[in-house]
Design an enzyme around this catalytic site. Structure first.
Site, short mmCIF file in Angstrom:
data_model
loop_
_atom_site.label_atom_id
_atom_site.label_comp_id
_atom_site.label_asym_id
_atom_site.label_seq_id
_atom_site.Cartn_x
_atom_site.Cartn_y
_atom_site.Cartn_z
N ASP A 338 0.84 -1.19 0.00
CA ASP A 338 0.00 0.00 0.00
C ASP A 338 0.88 1.24 0.00
OD1 ASP A 338 -2.19 1.67 0.13
OD2 ASP A 338 -2.35 1.55 2.30
N GLU A 341 2.20 2.94 3.10
CA GLU A 341 3.33 2.35 3.80
C GLU A 341 4.66 2.89 3.32
OE1 GLU A 341 3.19 0.07 6.44
OE2 GLU A 341 1.15 0.82 6.37
N ASP A 373 -2.50 -3.63 4.31
CA ASP A 373 -1.25 -2.95 3.95
C ASP A 373 -0.41 -3.73 2.96
OD1 ASP A 373 -1.80 -0.79 5.70
OD2 ASP A 373 -1.06 -1.95 7.40
N GLU A 404 -2.25 -6.81 7.71
CA GLU A 404 -2.45 -5.48 8.31
C GLU A 404 -1.28 -5.24 9.26
OE1 GLU A 404 -4.12 -1.79 9.18
OE2 GLU A 404 -4.83 -3.24 7.68
N ARG A 405 -0.50 -4.21 9.00
CA ARG A 405 0.70 -3.93 9.78
C ARG A 405 0.40 -2.85 10.82
NH1 ARG A 405 5.53 -0.44 7.31
NH2 ARG A 405 7.04 -0.52 8.99
#
Length: 627
Positions: A338, A341, A373, A404-405
């Site tokens: 993404d 990021e 992400d 998902e980070r």
């Protein structure tokens, strides 16, 4: 000889610039830097502004150092250009020329001194010949239009203009494109990447969009940004498109003539007449062409060749094109990152992730993801088609893994503002069955958070145990990049011998993720996947929502109501209106407060309970502010 009286006041127009040669060279350097997207364009522009304000002529670049924004570098370049100019035009060639007075006899000594040389001054690009003798030529040059800006072929601006023009020619076109889809469709027309900068540079092909906006060729409106062509841009793009198509037609004509003139050449049979019809029947994803099956199919009538081989294969392809799938070896596994990021916030820390992925040799693509992400796509390997300038668009299927980070401080903030529950709910409903939470510990920073560490650890455990997400804890950005690298290589091995089929998300609905039978999933990964375009569009956060979806989001804003509880309530009352009608049918307030208490939710089929039922009742049925 008596001297003439000094004439006071300004009797002639102020020259636009008494150093047109230097102005021309600086303008050329600025435009060249702008074409390449370099920030030195702003340095040259500041020098141009200073030079235009200076009223006296300059003999060389060294003298220009007294001006603002003229450093050693610019002065050295001007001296080098001046030396070359003197070699070509003679040592006595004039460097400057002032506008002559409107009167027949000027009393300005400087004007008299320079006017004898002005007739020899060559015509400058964008400048003026200021001599009195060539006044007519100067007026003609002054009225001449500036050179039209045309982006270089295969550049970012060229690709953007052509893509928007061709998109506008599609029936029922909306007339604009968003950044993500514009970058995706324009990439095949550009030699540079729209998302990843070249090594040693931080500029991409997308940097040229600002030039198009400045030149009034492109219009940027709304938020998120919508890009469309202006009238001037449409005319230029139409001309570029006709020139490119003309080049393709000439190339095809030459190939046709070569085939006709070759006496010993193979006999070519064109079997692509119904190819467009077959692809339309095949939907978004058609059976991929194998190597040698691109464009027209050649059947060589040789002594040791079977003349019916390609014909049989073509017949088989036309039957299987109705089923959309990718064969083993015909696609690459690519990590999608993404763009959030890599930009915004702590840019240095986010760029460290990209550098680590590049250092590890990971094939990745930066794009806008509407949920999550990181994820992986199976991208079709597309070979250039003979006779066509652009390769066909590669088909992309999304693998079932999405990440998902969260840094521990971001996790704290998302819990407090409610994003944490909403993100988990959207990940469950995104259509991918293997959600992963990547949690970055930020060392001593955890001691300065708004929530106690025990609360954060409990939230992480609930994500794994209650929500059935796989949770991976890492220490820093470097470990995150290492985990993404290992996952990418694991998925490349897992799917290397798999035939991937395309499924429609609309047919199966937004089912929740299924993380059971993990062992069998490793041996037999899910090969029925959705396209990236359908996935990303379906995951839009602010897309048009139904009344049922809005009601669900309202319920989830209530403390204690999770996605499972909201879904259970929606099974009984799909809209606010149906819930209000149910409240009206109750005879007492106590009955209304307990209306939702016996509704079952989740896999364990527990009751929602009287406390949450009373809270929902008070929210929708209390007159005035809640106490």
């Amino acid at each position: 000889m008596p001297s003439e009286a000094v004439r006071l006041g300004r009797k002639r127009p102020v020259p636009s610039c008494p150093n047109p040669l230097f102005l021309q060279w600086l303008t050329e350097m600025r435009d060249h830097a702008k074409e390449k997207g370099l920030k030195t364009q702003y340095v040259y522009q500041k020098a141009i502004n200073s030079l235009k304000k200076y009223p006296l002529p300059l003999k060389n670049g060294k003298e220009a150092k007294i001006l603002q924004n003229f450093g050693d570098g610019i002065c050295k370049i001007l001296d080098e250009r001046l030396e070359k100019y003197n070699r070509e035009n003679g040592a006595n060639a004039p460097v400057y020329c002032l506008i002559s007075s409107a009167e027949p006899h000027s009393n300005n000594p400087l004007s008299i001194k320079t006017s004898s040389h002005c007739s020899n001054l060559p015509v400058l690009k964008g400048g003026r010949n200021m001599s009195k003798a060539d006044g007519g030529v100067g007026k003609e040059k002054a009225g001449k239009k500036k050179r039209e800006y045309v982006p270089q072929k295969r550049s970012g601006g060229y690709a953007v203009l052509l893509t928007l023009y061709r998109h506008s020619q599609i029936p029922n076109s909306k007339g604009y494109m968003f950044k993500n889809e514009l970058q995706t469709e324009a990439q095949s027309l550009c030699d540079k990447s729209f998302t990843v900068p070249d090594l040693g540079s931080k500029y991409t092909a997308w940097s040229s969009v600002s030039t198009l906006v400045q030149k009034n060729l492109l219009l940027k409106t709304h938020n998120p940004a919508r890009y469309s062509l202006t009238e001037l841009g449409f005319a230029l793009a139409e001309r570029l498109d006709s020139e490119e198509r003309g080049g393709e037609d000439r190339q095809e004509e030459e190939e046709k003539n070569e085939a006709e003139n070759s006496e010993d050449g193979p006999t070519t049979v064109d079997l692509t007449q119904d190819e467009d019809k077959d692809e339309q029947k095949g939907g978004d994803f058609c059976f991929p062409k194998t190597a040698g099956d691109t464009g027209a199919v050649s059947v060589t009538h040789a002594a040791n060749a079977a003349p019916h081989t390609d014909l049989t294969k073509k017949s088989h392809d036309s039957e299987t094109e109705k089923t959309a799938y990718l064969l083993p070896g015909d696609y690459d596994i690519v990590l999608c990152v993404d763009f959030i990021e890599t930009t915004g916030g702590n840019t240095a820390r986010k760029q460290e992730l990209v550098k680590e992925l590049q250092r590890n040799g990971v094939t990745f693509d930066v794009r806008k993801l509407n949920v999550g992400d990181f994820l992986w796509v199976a991208r079709e390997k597309v070979a250039p088609v003979p006779g066509q300038l652009r390769p066909p668009m590669a088909k992309e299927l999304v693998l079932d893994y999405i990440i998902e980070r969260k840094r521990i401080d971001d996790l704290c903030g998302s819990i407090m503002d409610g994003r944490f529950r909403e993100q988990k709910f959207r990940l469950k409903r995104c259509g991918l069955h293997k959600p992963i939470y990547l949690v970055e510990q930020c060392g001593s920073a955890a001691a300065h958070l708004s929530l106690p560490e025990s609360t954060l650890q409990q939230a992480i455990v609930n994500t794994q145990v209650v929500d059935n997400f796989f949770v991976k804890k890492v220490q820093d950005v470097k470990e995150s990049a290492a985990y993404l690298t290992v996952m990418t290589r694991y998925l490349q091995k897992l799917y290397q011998n798999r035939t991937l089929y395309c499924r429609s998300r609309e047919l199966e609905g937004d089912g929740e993720c299924d993380v059971e039978n993990g062992g069998r999933e490793r041996e037999n990964p899910r090969c029925s996947l959705i396209s990236f375009t359908e996935f990303n569009h379906g995951a839009l956060k602010n897309k048009c929502q139904t009344v049922r979806e809005v009601f669900a989001r309202q319920l989830m804003q209530i403390s204690g109501i999770s996605g499972d509880k909201a879904a259970a309530i929606l099974e009984h009352y799909s809209t606010v209106s149906s819930l209000m009608n149910a409240y009206k049918q109750c005879s007492t307030d106590a009955e209304r407060e307990k209306l939702l208490s016996s509704i079952k939710y989740g896999k364990l089929k527990r009751n929602i309970g009287p406390a949450l039922s009373r809270t929902v009742y008070q929210l929708y049925c209390t007159d005035g502010p809640l106490s």
